[in-house]
Write a protein that holds these residues in place. Sequence first.
Motif, short mmCIF file in Angstrom:
data_model
loop_
_atom_site.label_atom_id
_atom_site.label_comp_id
_atom_site.label_asym_id
_atom_site.label_seq_id
_atom_site.Cartn_x
_atom_site.Cartn_y
_atom_site.Cartn_z
N HIS A 52 0.82 -1.22 0.00
CA HIS A 52 0.00 0.00 0.00
C HIS A 52 0.85 1.28 0.00
N ASN A 53 2.16 1.13 -0.24
CA ASN A 53 3.07 2.28 -0.27
C ASN A 53 2.86 3.16 0.97
N LEU A 54 2.94 2.51 2.11
CA LEU A 54 2.63 3.14 3.39
C LEU A 54 3.72 2.80 4.40
N ILE A 55 4.13 3.79 5.18
CA ILE A 55 5.16 3.58 6.21
C ILE A 55 4.67 4.19 7.52
N PHE A 56 4.90 3.44 8.61
CA PHE A 56 4.65 3.95 9.95
C PHE A 56 6.00 4.24 10.60
N ILE A 57 6.20 5.46 11.04
CA ILE A 57 7.39 5.86 11.80
C ILE A 57 6.91 6.13 13.22
N PHE A 86 13.85 -2.00 -2.26
CA PHE A 86 14.31 -3.38 -2.46
C PHE A 86 13.32 -4.35 -1.79
N PRO A 87 12.11 -4.50 -2.36
CA PRO A 87 11.06 -5.28 -1.70
C PRO A 87 11.39 -6.77 -1.55
N TYR A 88 12.33 -7.25 -2.33
CA TYR A 88 12.69 -8.67 -2.31
C TYR A 88 13.76 -8.98 -1.27
N LEU A 89 14.28 -7.96 -0.60
CA LEU A 89 15.43 -8.14 0.29
C LEU A 89 14.99 -8.18 1.75
N ALA A 90 15.41 -9.23 2.45
CA ALA A 90 15.12 -9.36 3.88
C ALA A 90 16.25 -8.70 4.68
N HIS A 91 16.04 -8.54 5.98
CA HIS A 91 17.10 -8.01 6.84
C HIS A 91 18.33 -8.92 6.75
N GLY A 92 19.48 -8.33 6.81
CA GLY A 92 20.73 -9.09 6.74
C GLY A 92 21.87 -8.17 6.36
N LYS A 93 23.03 -8.78 6.07
CA LYS A 93 24.23 -7.98 5.75
C LYS A 93 24.01 -7.06 4.56
N ARG A 94 23.46 -7.61 3.47
CA ARG A 94 23.28 -6.79 2.27
C ARG A 94 22.29 -5.64 2.52
N PHE A 95 21.20 -5.96 3.23
CA PHE A 95 20.20 -4.94 3.56
C PHE A 95 20.85 -3.83 4.39
N ASN A 96 21.59 -4.20 5.43
CA ASN A 96 22.23 -3.20 6.29
C ASN A 96 23.24 -2.36 5.52
N LYS A 97 23.95 -2.98 4.57
CA LYS A 97 24.90 -2.25 3.73
C LYS A 97 24.17 -1.19 2.90
N LEU A 98 23.01 -1.55 2.34
CA LEU A 98 22.22 -0.61 1.55
C LEU A 98 21.71 0.55 2.41
N VAL A 99 21.32 0.25 3.64
CA VAL A 99 20.88 1.32 4.56
C VAL A 99 22.04 2.28 4.81
N ARG A 100 23.22 1.75 5.09
CA ARG A 100 24.39 2.61 5.34
C ARG A 100 24.71 3.45 4.11
N GLN A 101 24.65 2.83 2.92
CA GLN A 101 24.91 3.58 1.68
C GLN A 101 23.87 4.69 1.50
N HIS A 110 15.82 3.09 6.63
CA HIS A 110 15.58 1.64 6.74
C HIS A 110 14.24 1.27 6.08
N GLU A 111 13.20 2.01 6.42
CA GLU A 111 11.87 1.68 5.86
C GLU A 111 11.81 1.98 4.36
N LEU A 112 12.47 3.04 3.92
CA LEU A 112 12.47 3.35 2.48
C LEU A 112 13.29 2.33 1.69
N ILE A 113 14.34 1.78 2.29
CA ILE A 113 15.11 0.71 1.63
C ILE A 113 14.21 -0.51 1.43
N HIS A 114 13.34 -0.78 2.41
CA HIS A 114 12.36 -1.87 2.22
C HIS A 114 11.50 -1.61 0.98
N MET A 115 11.11 -0.35 0.78
CA MET A 115 10.27 0.00 -0.37
C MET A 115 11.05 -0.15 -1.69
#
Length: 125
Positions: free
Chosen positions: A62-67, A91-106, A84-89
């Motif tokens: 639903h393109n919705l985020i709760f902060i 990269f919808p196929y990506l779960a939490h993990g090393k790659r996800f955290n790297k993308l958040v840092r980037q 973090h929440e926008l990275i979920h939007m």
Amino acid sequence: MKLDPDLTLQILEKVGIYSNRFSISEPQILLTTKEVLDAPKEMTEGRRTSAYKYYGVSYLQHNLIFINVRKIPDEKTLENTIVHELIHMRFPYLAHGKRFNKLVRQGLRGKTFPPYRKRSKISAI
């Protein structure tokens, strides 16, 4: 943190800036648990009554985020949560993990991402 009009504006500005960098449409933002409960049930399904436990929740379909501003202790955590929440939007196929955290840092460092495109299936001949 205490939610006031200035903080609301600051959050919406950050969401706009990061959404642009991540090549995604700006999501609708909910900032209180009351807003989550007042939203249509089909939009917040799955994390309606437990949303208060988290800093943020993405409702991808639903393109919705709760902060959860009340739970967030400081400005750095707020910015991390938004990214973090926008990275979920993005990269919808990506779960939490090393790659996800790297993308958040980037993302926090200012990296831009091209629009999401599904991979085309290549048939073997």
